[in-house]
Design an enzyme around this catalytic site. Structure first.
Site, mmCIF file in Angstrom:
data_model
loop_
_atom_site.group_PDB
_atom_site.id
_atom_site.type_symbol
_atom_site.label_atom_id
_atom_site.label_comp_id
_atom_site.label_asym_id
_atom_site.label_seq_id
_atom_site.Cartn_x
_atom_site.Cartn_y
_atom_site.Cartn_z
ATOM 1 N N ASP A 48 0.831 -1.196 0.000
ATOM 2 C CA ASP A 48 0.000 0.000 0.000
ATOM 3 C C ASP A 48 0.867 1.248 0.000
ATOM 4 O O ASP A 48 1.762 1.390 0.838
ATOM 5 C CB ASP A 48 -0.922 0.010 1.226
ATOM 6 C CG ASP A 48 -1.793 1.246 1.267
ATOM 7 O OD1 ASP A 48 -2.780 1.297 0.528
ATOM 8 O OD2 ASP A 48 -1.469 2.171 2.044
ATOM 9 N N TYR A 53 3.150 10.258 -0.866
ATOM 10 C CA TYR A 53 4.313 9.818 -0.081
ATOM 11 C C TYR A 53 5.592 10.111 -0.868
ATOM 12 O O TYR A 53 5.739 9.685 -1.987
ATOM 13 C CB TYR A 53 4.245 8.316 0.192
ATOM 14 C CG TYR A 53 3.061 7.813 0.966
ATOM 15 C CD1 TYR A 53 2.257 8.649 1.723
ATOM 16 C CD2 TYR A 53 2.710 6.460 0.929
ATOM 17 C CE1 TYR A 53 1.165 8.163 2.419
ATOM 18 C CE2 TYR A 53 1.625 5.962 1.629
ATOM 19 C CZ TYR A 53 0.852 6.817 2.363
ATOM 20 O OH TYR A 53 -0.239 6.339 3.048
ATOM 21 N N HIS A 126 -7.979 9.045 -1.423
ATOM 22 C CA HIS A 126 -7.216 9.182 -0.182
ATOM 23 C C HIS A 126 -8.012 9.885 0.908
ATOM 24 O O HIS A 126 -7.821 9.636 2.095
ATOM 25 C CB HIS A 126 -5.913 9.928 -0.456
ATOM 26 C CG HIS A 126 -4.828 9.619 0.512
ATOM 27 N ND1 HIS A 126 -3.492 9.770 0.222
ATOM 28 C CD2 HIS A 126 -4.856 9.153 1.782
ATOM 29 C CE1 HIS A 126 -2.760 9.416 1.262
ATOM 30 N NE2 HIS A 126 -3.567 9.050 2.229
ATOM 31 N N SER A 156 -10.576 5.976 1.597
ATOM 32 C CA SER A 156 -9.771 6.155 2.806
ATOM 33 C C SER A 156 -10.226 7.433 3.487
ATOM 34 O O SER A 156 -10.542 8.426 2.816
ATOM 35 C CB SER A 156 -8.282 6.250 2.443
ATOM 36 O OG SER A 156 -7.489 6.483 3.589
ATOM 37 N N LEU A 214 -0.366 0.239 14.334
ATOM 38 C CA LEU A 214 0.416 0.158 15.567
ATOM 39 C C LEU A 214 0.489 1.518 16.270
ATOM 40 O O LEU A 214 1.383 1.755 17.068
ATOM 41 C CB LEU A 214 1.821 -0.374 15.263
ATOM 42 C CG LEU A 214 1.866 -1.843 14.824
ATOM 43 C CD1 LEU A 214 3.271 -2.229 14.365
ATOM 44 C CD2 LEU A 214 1.411 -2.765 15.955
ATOM 45 N N ALA A 215 -0.463 2.391 15.949
ATOM 46 C CA ALA A 215 -0.554 3.703 16.611
ATOM 47 C C ALA A 215 0.779 4.437 16.561
ATOM 48 O O ALA A 215 1.325 4.858 17.583
ATOM 49 C CB ALA A 215 -1.034 3.547 18.058
ATOM 50 N N GLY A 217 3.639 3.381 16.191
ATOM 51 C CA GLY A 217 4.710 2.694 16.907
ATOM 52 C C GLY A 217 4.470 2.553 18.388
ATOM 53 O O GLY A 217 5.182 1.797 19.069
ATOM 54 N N LEU A 219 2.153 0.988 19.987
ATOM 55 C CA LEU A 219 1.751 -0.364 20.375
ATOM 56 C C LEU A 219 2.864 -1.395 20.228
ATOM 57 O O LEU A 219 2.668 -2.569 20.538
ATOM 58 C CB LEU A 219 0.519 -0.789 19.568
ATOM 59 C CG LEU A 219 -0.745 0.042 19.838
ATOM 60 C CD1 LEU A 219 -1.873 -0.371 18.916
ATOM 61 C CD2 LEU A 219 -1.179 -0.089 21.304
ATOM 62 N N GLU A 293 9.248 -9.612 12.401
ATOM 63 C CA GLU A 293 8.400 -9.570 13.590
ATOM 64 C C GLU A 293 6.942 -9.321 13.214
ATOM 65 O O GLU A 293 6.030 -10.011 13.693
ATOM 66 C CB GLU A 293 8.885 -8.477 14.539
ATOM 67 C CG GLU A 293 8.018 -8.301 15.778
ATOM 68 C CD GLU A 293 8.421 -7.105 16.624
ATOM 69 O OE1 GLU A 293 7.791 -6.894 17.682
ATOM 70 O OE2 GLU A 293 9.352 -6.363 16.226
#
Length: 316
Positions: A48, A53, A126, A156, A214-215, A217, A219, A293
């Site tokens: 994605d 970006y 977007h 989105s 992951l908010a 980072g 989380l 991970e």
């Protein structure tokens, strides 16, 4: 690996998507290539990105992430093995914003050139554009689908009522309909999606691809006090989570992780994957260790009691 359907598009994806917002930002070209190689070689397929970006960086103009992906596709020859998703609508410069038919037709050509491909699997609005009628936007997408430049479309950052209105317009006109929705949704940020958008997606079989999974980072568990914030790329975005509720959620992630032998990030992503409405969470990585991970979360099935523990901690 089990695949999940993107709405009624006929496209199937693995239950974890790579977030291309880091490509050309916190991951240079060489690192980006290694990450994309590892991701696709591990049985995952949804990448994605967005035309914008990474234009928030000084000296950048947007399109850098798409360009890196395009170079990787040319080098790897893996175009047929990936589901390529990009977005249109955020401001790329004067007169280059929104969801008018004119601009969508112009923007897709630029994205296709950067991505080094003849088609985009999932082309996403977007953000909502209240100044452009739904019919005009959807007519543009209908043209691109007919031309073979786009396979399916998604939305989105749409409010629930606007997403539903758009789907009703599609149903009444026969124009293409949004097959996916990208909401800001994770174990901490639940209220907005769960209060209304989730029901619209479930009722209409719209696939859900979560961003900020992951908010920013938080989380992952690496931010637990002000001293952890430092000056990293996401430190300012993490500050709103540094409160008692955030700490309760981290404690629940720690507890569940200790029982299952998994990291906080893996538990947080597995919680999203376990949500019936969610097709795949989107998350980014800047190293192969991080990516390994995160990918492992797609193979983790949380027991009901673990989900209950996480639900209670994030409900408080």
């Amino acid at each position: 690996m089990d695949k999940r359907k993107l709405g009624h598009s006929g496209i199937e994806v693995a239950p974890f998507a790579f977030g291309g917002n880091v490509l050309g930002w916190t991951a240079d070209e060489a690192t980006s290539f290694s990450l994309l190689d590892a991701f696709s070689s591990s049985g995952f397929n949804l990448i994605d990105t967005a035309d914008i970006y990474v234009n928030w960086l000084p000296g950048f103009k947007g399109g850098e992430s798409e360009t890196i992906i395009g170079k990787w596709l040319a080098r790897s020859g893996k175009r047929s093995k990936v589901v390529l998703a990009t977005k249109v609508g955020m401001e790329m410069g004067p007169g280059r914003t929104g969801l008018s038919k004119r601009y969508i037709i112009e923007a897709v050509e630029a994205s296709l050139r950067r991505l080094n491909t003849e088609y985009v699997d999932l082309y996403q609005s977007h953000r909502d554009d209240a100044d452009t009628p739904f019919e005009e936007t959807l007519e543009a997408y209908a043209q691109l689908i007919k031309q073979g430049k786009v396979r399916a479309i998604g939305a989105s950052n749409y409010a629930a009522e606007r997403l539903e209105e758009s789907l009703q317009v599609s149903a009444s006109t026969g124009l293409p309909s949004y097959q996916t929705m990208q909401p800001h949704y994770n174990l901490y940020d639940r209220a907005e999606f769960e209060s209304a958008t989730r029901a619209v997606c479930e009722k209409n079989d719209v696939g859900v691809l979560t961003y900020f999974s992951l908010a920013n980072g938080f989380l992952t568990g690496k931010y637990r006090s002000a001293s952890n914030l430092g000056t990293g790329a996401r430190s300012d975005a993490v500050k709103p989570y540094m409160n008692p509720r955030g700490m309760n959620i981290l404690a629940a992630l720690d507890e569940t992780g200790a029982l299952l032998g998994k990291t906080a990030a893996q538990i947080a992503l597995a919680w999203l994957i376990a949500q019936p409405a969610v097709t795949a969470p989107i998350a980014s990585a800047t190293s192969l260790t991080q990516l390994d991970e995160l990918m492992a979360a797609a193979h983790l099935k949380l027991p009901p009691e673990a989900i209950d523990t996480l639900d209670r901690a994030s409900d408080e």
